[in-house]
Design a protein around this motif. Structure first.
Motif, mmCIF file in Angstrom:
data_model
loop_
_atom_site.group_PDB
_atom_site.id
_atom_site.type_symbol
_atom_site.label_atom_id
_atom_site.label_comp_id
_atom_site.label_asym_id
_atom_site.label_seq_id
_atom_site.Cartn_x
_atom_site.Cartn_y
_atom_site.Cartn_z
ATOM 1 N N ARG A 89 -2.244 5.402 -4.935
ATOM 2 C CA ARG A 89 -2.171 6.852 -5.188
ATOM 3 C C ARG A 89 -1.873 7.178 -6.643
ATOM 4 N NH1 ARG A 89 1.618 8.388 0.059
ATOM 5 N NH2 ARG A 89 0.337 7.344 1.631
ATOM 6 N N TRP A 96 5.066 -1.877 0.121
ATOM 7 C CA TRP A 96 5.010 -0.879 -0.953
ATOM 8 C C TRP A 96 3.680 -0.795 -1.695
ATOM 9 C CZ3 TRP A 96 4.055 -3.610 -5.428
ATOM 10 C CH2 TRP A 96 4.522 -4.929 -5.507
ATOM 11 N N LYS A 109 4.482 8.641 -6.114
ATOM 12 C CA LYS A 109 3.195 9.201 -5.706
ATOM 13 C C LYS A 109 3.195 10.717 -5.740
ATOM 14 C CE LYS A 109 4.111 9.374 -0.709
ATOM 15 N NZ LYS A 109 4.040 10.832 -0.603
ATOM 16 N N ALA A 123 8.073 3.609 -5.059
ATOM 17 C CA ALA A 123 6.648 3.902 -4.990
ATOM 18 C C ALA A 123 6.384 5.207 -4.246
ATOM 19 C CB ALA A 123 5.906 2.740 -4.314
ATOM 20 N N GLU A 124 7.150 5.451 -3.171
ATOM 21 C CA GLU A 124 6.991 6.682 -2.409
ATOM 22 C C GLU A 124 7.293 7.894 -3.271
ATOM 23 O OE1 GLU A 124 6.233 9.203 0.798
ATOM 24 O OE2 GLU A 124 5.879 7.059 0.619
ATOM 25 N N HIS A 166 1.286 2.363 -1.736
ATOM 26 C CA HIS A 166 1.590 3.544 -2.544
ATOM 27 C C HIS A 166 0.973 3.452 -3.939
ATOM 28 C CE1 HIS A 166 4.312 4.905 0.552
ATOM 29 N NE2 HIS A 166 5.008 3.790 0.480
#
Length: 943
Positions: free
Chosen positions: A680, A674, A650, A646-647, A677
């Motif tokens: 976004r 998570w 984004k 997820a990081e 995220h």
């Protein structure tokens, strides 16, 4: 290392006992036929070696038994038929005695010499009992991908009809423990520790590198397993096997090492004829092979269905720990250090699935205990250096010279039509042979063929023969590039998969060889290159082994990097090479706007264990700047993995991600780490979290994060246990103003949950489809059906398998009748027998209905009559499914009503147990509808 010279057990026909005198000369001839085959005087120079108990690292002995073009059993069969019953009884007794003696001899061998394995192949006296070193392997059932508890499960598999499946094919990469597994089976049989194996009177473990396509089973047993001076009669043993095949288990180790590479069915001996079912039907056979030879083994000429396919996956992490601790018995500090080193490296963790490579790691760690190389070729290279240096052969130039010289012979053997894995002493230059024998990379044994014996030389394992051949091939590129290219073309023409390890080793630490080999892949296999093809995977393995600082040719890259990348069911070895390839492409093209990766629109990875790969894959995703769909299904993701993914997502820019599928990953109780995220991902239109073990709190956090996504149209939450939790999260769903489809199938929801959900969703202006099938909602519809009236855009509703009763269906139909856009209603799997009169009048009000599914509802003929009468006035009804209702003998009741469904295009009556008379009625009544395009499915079973 001192030479290894062991006398192979052989059959000496002249020492066999004689049959008692019979009443006629014919009986004497038959008795002799039982004891002595007609071709006993034939001999050959082919080398073969004694059977050795297996271990991932133990040397492979290659046996070439005598072959019988006319097996003695053929003579036995014709002679025995002319005998009277007393004579036949005599022969039966001889056969039983032979089997008893053979059983004793085999069990003695497997319990004794056969139960000790070489911990180190190059050490003649470093042996341990198999029970001290054996580590359980991962066994995966091929098509079903089910982990087997033990090899017992293989032997107990049955067909749909309940018959035992007698043939099993075990595939596994080199060094994954196939040989060890077979040795353990034979040992367990000998000591009686396996209940499943006790039904077998005889277990024959045969090495296929010693066999040809014409090899005979009994000849091979005498050549490989029985003592030279045994008194067991070949013919008598053969008769027992033929009369009692169900009491025989044959373990064929290494089909990929069979001496004959070009098979001809007319030349098959009894061993291959057992595999193709022409002989000894009822005999159980387990045959192992590398995956590269699976299609050659499973073919019209050899193994066909039914058979069991099992993948030998090697070691799990727990298995590695067990093996290392056993290896370093009494040295816990070293074991701990090695395990920490393996665990800290994704590459070493991947390589550690191979028992052979774990052994090499243990050996190298015992030497200095500091660090390990991280490619297969470099591990073997360090292993070879260690093997030589421990015998004080310290000169790298001298080691290289020996490897190149023996590699020339090794390569010739691999490329020969009969794939030679054993050699004559004269094949090697004497001084080189002495050094290689001294080091232990070559072994010498006294072997026999029939009544003759001679020395044969073998590499301690086939992978070391392939590594040596690669050393010679690498040297050839510098010395004679044209000859190198010629050999490379020959390899590719024969089939790259057959020479996987040769090609991988050849690329090791050689950028020049890597580039040459990848170029050949590109030119010769352009259409086959993909992440999911065996050829493509091998090409990526070669790129990884080469550790090249240059990217592969542009055409090669474009074969893999396409608009949509699909990666399915790859093992960790393949995933490692894929990861390395993508990383190199991402890193080396980052200054040119990632010209290759920018074209990727969709990345789909399914049924792959991404544990340990996620961070780097997430890094690579950042380089795929135009990615708009990510599918990571059944990839063993955890909450921490999801945070990394997820990081990374984004940071995707234009266009942003539109579809995200994370289904079938265990993310339960982790959403807090998570879900933030997700908010976004402003362009997200579809999110699939089916089967992720999420609970109510997880769904609450997910729903909160999705509230600000302006484009989210489809949300799938099926297969999560959310019973009794809807009050926690349903109020957040009302903020999903763009939602068009919601799936809550099989979520253990109750009536009160559905009430909360319906209240929250009723004002969503765009909700077109809702699926709440396979939730126990029987008798609860009155609680929530009134809210359905507010779903002004609703077109599809799934209520399959909800334990609904007739009154429930009535409430549903009443609530839906005023929805102008409603067109599809799914009610299959609800027990509605005898209730249609209660609700069918309401159903006729669904004027926009185009599809109605009432399969498996236990409806009877009268029900169908009521249903058809009610539906005939629906102007848009195009599809009616009545599958798996028992309507046998009832068509005359309802055929005329169905005839009135003038707009019907599809009628499904599959599995309705219709009689021939029913079908006649249906065909006659609906003939006019068929002329207008009606398709009727009346298959007897539901597929």
């Amino acid at each position: 290392m001192a030479e290894q010279e062991e006398m192979m057990p052989t059959q000496d026909a002249e020492r066999q006992g004689q049959v008692a005198d019979g009443d006629c000369a014919e009986t004497q001839d038959q008795a002799l036929a039982l004891r002595r085959p007609g071709n006993q005087d034939q001999t050959t120079d082919d080398a073969h070696a004694s059977h050795h108990s297996g271990h991932p690292s133990v040397d492979i002995s290659e046996n070439s038994p005598s072959t019988s073009q006319q097996p003695p059993t053929r003579h036995v069969a014709s002679g025995a038929q002319d005998c009277s019953t007393p004579k036949q009884t005599k022969f039966d007794n001889l056969a039983q005695e032979a089997a008893d003696c053979c059983e004793d001899a085999l069990k003695s061998y497997y319990r004794g010499k056969g139960s000790f394995v070489k911990v180190l192949p190059w050490e003649g006296d470093d042996r341990k009992h198999i029970t001290e070193i054996y580590t359980k392997l991962q066994l995966i059932l091929g098509k079903d991908r089910v982990m087997l508890a033990s090899y017992d499960d293989i032997l107990q598999r049955k067909t749909k009809e309940g018959d035992l499946i007698l043939i099993a094919v075990l595939t596994g990469l080199a060094g994954r423990g196939k040989t060890t597994l077979f040795d353990k089976i034979s040992y367990d049989w000998a000591v009686g520790s396996s209940q499943v194996l006790r039904k077998y009177k005889l277990v024959f473990l045969l090495k296929m590198h010693a066999l040809e396509q014409s090899s005979d089973l009994v000849d091979s047993v005498f050549d490989q397993l029985l003592a030279k001076d045994t008194s067991i009669g070949r013919g008598a043993l053969d008769m027992f096997i033929k009369k009692s095949p169900g009491k025989v288990l044959v373990l064929l180790d290494g089909f990929d090492e069979l001496m004959t590479t070009s098979l001809c069915e007319s030349s098959f001996g009894s061993i291959l004829e057992i595999l193709n079912g022409k002989m000894l039907r009822g005999c159980t056979v387990l045959v192992s092979t590398r995956p590269s030879h699976f299609d050659r083994l499973v073919s019209e000429e050899l193994v066909q269905d039914p058979f069991t396919h099992v993948e030998v996956m090697g070691f799990s992490r727990e298995d590695v720990t067990e093996y290392v601790n056993k290896f370093f018995t009494g040295e816990p500090g070293k074991a701990k250090g090695l395990l920490e080193t393996i665990g800290s490296s994704g590459l070493l963790s991947t390589l550690a699935a191979s028992p052979m490579l774990v052994l090499l790691m243990c050996v190298l760690w015992r030497k200095d205990g500091s660090s390990l190389q991280e490619t297969m070729s470099s591990l073997y290279g360090d292993g070879v250096s260690y093997i030589f240096k421990r015998r004080r052969l310290d000169s790298q130039d001298e080691i290289s010279k020996v490897m190149i010289e023996i590699g020339k012979v090794a390569l010739h053997g691999l490329l020969s039509p009969d794939q030679s894995l054993s050699f004559k002493e004269s094949d090697f230059e004497p001084s080189v042979l002495d050094l290689a024998l001294k080091a232990g990379i070559l072994t010498r044994q006294r072997v026999r063929k029939g009544l003759q014996s001679h020395n044969c030389v073998q590499f301690m394992h086939k992978t070391f023969q392939e590594f040596s051949a690669a050393a010679y091939l690498q040297s050839l590129l510098e010395a004679d590039s044209e000859e190198f290219q010629k050999i490379l073309n020959e390899i590719m023409s024969t089939g790259a998969g057959r020479f996987e390890y040769l090609l991988r080793f050849c690329c090791g630490a050689s950028e020049a060889c890597t580039n040459k080999i990848l170029k050949v892949f590109q030119v010769r296999c352009q259409e086959e290159l993909s992440f999911n093809s065996m050829v493509g995977q091998l090409a990526l393995h070669c790129f990884f082994e080469g550790q090249s600082k240059r990217l592969p040719p542009e055409g090669f890259i474009h074969s893999f990097i396409t608009d949509e990348i699909y990666i399915h069911r790859l093992d960790r070895d393949c995933l490692n090479s894929v990861r390395y390839f993508l990383k190199c492409v991402a890193d080396q093209t980052k200054d040119s706007a990632n010209a290759y990766l920018a074209r990727v629109k969709k990345l789909a990875v399914s049924s792959c264990n991404l544990t340990g790969f996620v961070k780097e894959l997430a890094h690579n995703k950042c380089a795929i700047t135009n990615l708009n769909a990510v599918d990571v299904t059944s990839c063993f993701l955890t909450g921490s993995n999801m945070a990394d993914i997820a990081e990374s997502l984004k940071d995707l820019h234009v266009p942003s991600l539109g579809e995200l599928n994370l289904s079938q990953n265990d993310l339960g109780q982790t959403a807090a780490s998570w879900c933030m995220h997700l908010k976004r991902l402003k362009s997200l239109t579809k999110l699939d979290l089916c089967g992720c073990s999420l609970n109510g709190q997880d769904i609450k956090r997910v729903a909160e994060s999705l509230g600000d996504l302006p484009n989210l149209g489809e949300l799938k939450l099926s297969g999560n246990n959310l019973g009794g939790t809807a009050a926690l999260w349903c109020m957040h769903l009302k903020h999903l103003k763009s939602l068009t489809k919601l799936s809550l199938r099989s979520c253990s929801l109750n009536g009160q949950d559905i009430k909360h959900v319906a209240e929250s969703l009723r004002d969503l202006p765009n909700l077109v489809a809702m699926n709440v099938s396979v939730n126990n909602l029987g008798g609860t519809v009155a609680l929530w059906c009134m809210h359905l009236k507010q779903f002004k855009s609703l077109a599809k509703l799934g209520l399959d398998g909800c334990s609904l009763n007739g009154l429930d269906i009535k409430h549903v139909a009443e609530s839906l009748r005023d929805l102008l856009n409603f067109s599809e209603l799914y009610l299959s799997g609800n027990k509605l027998v005898g209730t249609s009169a209660l609700w069918c009048m309401e159903a006729k009000q669904l004027k926009s209905l185009t599809k109605l599914h009432l399969g498996e509802c236990s409806l009877n003929g009268q029900d169908i009559k009521h249903v058809a009468e009610s539906l005939r006035d629906l102007p848009n009804l195009a599809e009616l499914s009545l599958h798996r209702n028992n309507l046998g003998g009832t068509a005359a009741l309802w055929r005329m009503e169905v005839k009135q469904l003038l707009h019907l295009q599809t009628l499904c009556l599959t599995g309705c147990q219709l009689t021939n008379e029913d079908m006649k009625h249906i065909n006659e009544s609906l003939s006019d509808l068929r002329k207008n395009g009606l398709k009727i499915d009346m298959l007897p079973v539901w597929y």
